[in-house]
Design a protein around this motif. Structure first.
Motif: not given
Length: 228
Positions: A179, A198-199, A176-177, A109
């Motif tokens: 896409h 998105t995160e 937690n991503l 990350l």
């Protein structure tokens, strides 16, 4: 990878094979793109290493995307080291261990060490694939075909697929991503590139609400552009 070595939910394709197999390169491309098969992708990276992929992209003028490591390196996160009852702790770490400079205690990350790309950069890649560009026309056509056969259609596809449109995309997920980038081609000739990166701030593996919200927001923005 040894056949039968993966038995947990999640990975798709070759990692779940129970017997040895020989697979053509073109079929590895299909598996890696349409099924998000990380093992197939790494078989391709063995032939064309990440650094070479980045060099090709940058040579084509697509400098916003950097490929630094294989899929195996990408998925070796704390989540893979924890029991299912404790995996939420990996998500807590993913959410809370970032720095103001976009660094992160989880290497995958950390944008200075990991694969990286912005929404704008992915739209530039889609534009290069869907319109005349330095990318070989045969290569671009093959990528468009592979993206159109993507089987993971739970994010943006429900809001962009119809009998009067064609949706082609590729998803990406890490901790937690969540896409997805793609192109919607309408029967009236209009074509729109879509990139949603998105995160999440919620430490949970399954988040159907987040998946649905991604599509709703993207569809709303596309609708505004279409009716201008």
């Amino acid at each position: 990878m040894r056949p039968g070595g993966i038995t947990t939910p999640g990975p798709t394709g070759l990692s779940r094979f129970r017997h040895p197999a020989r697979i053509a390169i073109d079929d590895l491309l299909y598996l890696s793109t349409a099924l998000s098969d990380s093992t197939a992708a790494d078989a391709l990276f063995a032939l064309t290493p990440p650094a070479e992929v980045s060099a090709v992209l940058h040579g084509l003028g697509l400098r916003g995307i950097t490929v630094r490591h294989t899929m195996q390196e990408l998925v070796e996160t704390p989540a893979e080291r924890l029991d299912s009852a404790d995996v939420h702790l990996a998500y807590v770490l993913a959410i809370e261990a970032g720095t103001a400079g976009r660094g992160h205690r989880i290497p995958q990350l950390d944008v200075t060490r990991a694969n990286s790309g912005s929404a704008r950069a992915f739209i530039e890649l889609l534009q290069a694939l869907w319109t005349p560009s330095p990318i070989d026309s045969g290569v671009a056509e093959r990528v468009r075909t592979l993206m159109a056969t993507n089987l993971l259609r739970h994010r943006l596809a429900p809001d962009f697929s119809s009998d009067a449109s064609r949706w082609s995309s590729k998803t990406g997920t890490l901790l937690n991503l969540r896409h997805e980038v793609g192109v919607v081609e309408h029967a009236d000739g209009q074509v729109f590139g879509v990139a949603v990166l998105t995160e999440s701030r919620v430490p949970a593996v399954s988040q159907p609400g987040a998946e649905a919200l991604m599509a709703q927001v993207a569809r709303t923005l596309r609708d505004r552009l279409r009716h201008l």
